[in-house]
Design an enzyme around this catalytic site. Sequence first.
Site, PDB file in Angstrom:
ATOM      1  N   THR A  65       0.848  -1.179   0.000  1.00 22.16           N
ATOM      2  CA  THR A  65       0.000   0.000   0.000  1.00 22.16           C
ATOM      3  C   THR A  65       0.886   1.231   0.000  1.00 22.16           C
ATOM      4  O   THR A  65       1.924   1.236   0.648  1.00 22.16           O
ATOM      5  CB  THR A  65      -0.972  -0.004   1.203  1.00 22.16           C
ATOM      6  OG1 THR A  65      -1.722   1.210   1.175  1.00 22.16           O
ATOM      7  CG2 THR A  65      -0.245  -0.079   2.532  1.00 22.16           C
TER       8      THR A  65
ATOM      9  N   HIS B  58       2.609 -11.516  13.827  1.00 18.57           N
ATOM     10  CA  HIS B  58       3.681 -12.013  14.695  1.00 18.57           C
ATOM     11  C   HIS B  58       3.463 -13.475  15.097  1.00 18.57           C
ATOM     12  O   HIS B  58       4.365 -14.128  15.586  1.00 18.57           O
ATOM     13  CB  HIS B  58       3.758 -11.114  15.944  1.00 18.57           C
ATOM     14  CG  HIS B  58       5.125 -11.041  16.546  1.00 18.57           C
ATOM     15  ND1 HIS B  58       6.187 -11.824  16.138  1.00 18.57           N
ATOM     16  CD2 HIS B  58       5.631 -10.247  17.542  1.00 18.57           C
ATOM     17  CE1 HIS B  58       7.254 -11.547  16.844  1.00 18.57           C
ATOM     18  NE2 HIS B  58       6.941 -10.568  17.717  1.00 18.57           N
TER      19      HIS B  58
END
Lengths: 418, 467
Positions: A337, A389
């Site tokens: 993006t 994560h």
Amino acid sequence: MSIEIKVPAMGESVTEATVARWFKKEGESVKRDEPILELETDKVTVEVPAPADGSIESISVQAGSTVQVGTILGQIAEGKAGNVSATPASNPQAAAPKPAAPAPAAPKPAPQAVAQPLTPSSAAPVMPSVRRISEETGLNPASVAGSGRDGRVLKGDMLSALESRSAAPRPTVAAAPVQSGPRANAAREERVTMTRLRKTIALRLKESQNTAAQLTTFNEVDMTAVMALRSEYKDNFEKKHGVRLGFMGFFVKACIAALKDIPNVNAEIEGDDVVYKNYYDIGIAVSTEKGLVVPVVRDADRLSLAGIESAITDYGTRARDGKLKLEELQGGTFSITNGGVFGSLMSTPILNSPQSGILGMHKIQPRPMAIDGKVEIRPMMYLALSYDHRLVDGREAVTFLVRVKENIEDPERLLLDV
Amino acid sequence: MADSFDVVVIGGGPGGYNAAIRAGQLGLTSACIDKRGAFGGTCLNVGCIPSKALLHASHLYDEATSEFPKLGIKATVELDLPAMMAHKTKVVGELTRGVEFLLKKAKSEAIVGEAHIDAPGQVAVKLKDGSTRTIAAKNIVIATGSDVMAVPGVTVDEETIVSSTGALSLKSVPKRLLVVGGGYIGLELGSVWRRLGSEVIVVEFLDRITPGLDGEIGKNFQRILTKQGMKFQLSTKVVGVEKTSSGLSVTLEPAQGGAQTKIETDIVLVSIGRKAYTESLGLISVGVKLDGRGRVVTDAHYRSSAPGIWAIGDVREGAMLAHKAEDEAVACIENIAGKSGHVNYDAIPAVVYTAPEVASVGKTEEDLKAAGVQYKIGKFPFTANARAKTIAATDGFAKVIADAKTDRVLGVHILGANAGEMIAECALAIEFGASSEDIGRTSHPHPTLSEAIRQAAMGVEGWTMQM
């Protein structure tokens, strides 16, 4: 013979849509494959083509209604040439919308055009005053009952719709009645229904945040080399490939190289499994008037820089025109993006679930940098990598972003694959 | 020749011949009966068309004598009345033959003769040769129009005491012309003869001319006509006309009663209005109801009280206008054909073809006041319009009236050159429910008189730009 107009299958996970508008009226002639109405889905607007030559015999679901895949929208009288344009005045019975067989939901204001400017080429021409009011207030004339000839929406209709909109009592939450403040602001506020796209965006983003353990790591990249390369070759490149040489292609290439090194960033969690993708479908976020969409450049690793650039250009154009196909928005193994086009210096992108990584590009800004012990002004861009994560370790994420940085600062690396 | 038709239209005027044409278009067999021998009705033979031919010619004559010098043109102008009349006759002839052609094209049989409805579904036509032809008709459309209304005590001879018909064919320009009635017919024909040299006085029973027109327009219109030399005697009625050795002596009396006066003139034009023409049609005996003014009563679909008999145009209620008859013809035939015909009476324009012209569509201020409707007004004078300046036609103004709340245009009234051509735009605006803003935001070519309408429309919401 009558043929049913049905809501077509619109790809995986899309089961319902909203009828945005009909291009044809009852009695009007249609050619096979000519678009006759527009459906708005979670992701895109889809034009439904006529299944056969003939004329529209009946319309059973009006604009604004929610429909399921397979719902019958109306009937086409096959082979019969209809009127060039239906003239309700000459035959009111035939033109009046019949009560729908599957009772249409209470017509909501057609959602798609809340702030969409009305261009003169819009299918239904509106009167100049109506256009002005629509553009100034965002009130969609399609959602207003017209009192003019053939149901035309007049200035007075718009004014009274605005009046009733501002006069409408605000819905109050029964369980926790809100103490009204000292001032009544209803008249100075505007309440509009969310478009399907906006609702989907809201849902997906929150889903993403609720599911993944999202974290963002930052770095910065010196754009000198890529900019030099670009300014040297941009004319030749454009002449040869017919597409502008932008920066996005370099970043796609740099990311793919980094993804190959850090496969977890290109993987996703599915239940108790980790699915590693041995292909590189890169989603490129495109901002449109209606909201953000992320069309996917398939097998970007096998495309040349020109191939990537032209795919992105094509998506950008079609995204703005609302012409993207559903399948073009599905899948994707990693996303990029670019908030820099709007001037963002730093941001933390949200993952495009179920992907595990998204790269945020930002504005290129000249900044003083210490180069070999001396201060030099360099065109710098901050990079952000948001990652899941649960799957990607901090070391991997940082390494990934460093690899992207290196590949951009030193584009020869891409050529040599080092 | 068939003797049975889907539609038989009695009357070949704008209502009748258009009904026959529309019937043909919709696949109905039809015949159109007219007793005059020349199709086109009052409008084409002794109304709109010949009067416009004379209005145009006399206007040019007037311009040449009074306006040319101001524009730098020196000319000696001479009137050739017989040639002017010949032009008029030629135009009328061409157009009546045009109507016959149109009927033929629509496969409608044109029958010359006097019609009588023997029974619903049956019409007897007394032909020119004296024989009678009986025709079966699934539907009969009465489109017989109207005739001149007489003033009690005044006998029209079409020589010195004339109706509009005679006033279109005077042999010479009268020195003095007295017009009874200040409606559009009297003012138009009065204008023709004033321009050609007559002293014209208009005697009107009411306290204003052109009743029905917007009051403000009417007042300004009268002021302009007075400036041109036309005289007015309002609130006065004509009680008698006597022939004298030197011409005619007209006896006048105040409308409210009082002392009579006499006035000398050469020609009296009786133009106090028109009445529905239903004589010798046999309407009562077949069950067609008439109202108090002799007009055929119909429902909104133009059906009379007798089965299969319909009526359109001047013979039923409403404004006596050719285009109103034409609109009703289309709607009526569409209803007969099983379609849905409809006329929007709020969007029928009316024009007075004087110089300047007066044109209006929709409601007047007086109408709206009476109905208690809140409205706003925008006005623009032609003195501020560039085109009007260049053509030295700055008399008059445009006036747009719109609903105070919705801004929807309710009426437009124009006093000015070419008003009649410009009013069509306003009729379209009203037909489509336009607001003053819609007209204001619609591009108008510059420099044209039509810009005055746009500026007036802007004025409704206070954004007139060129004044």
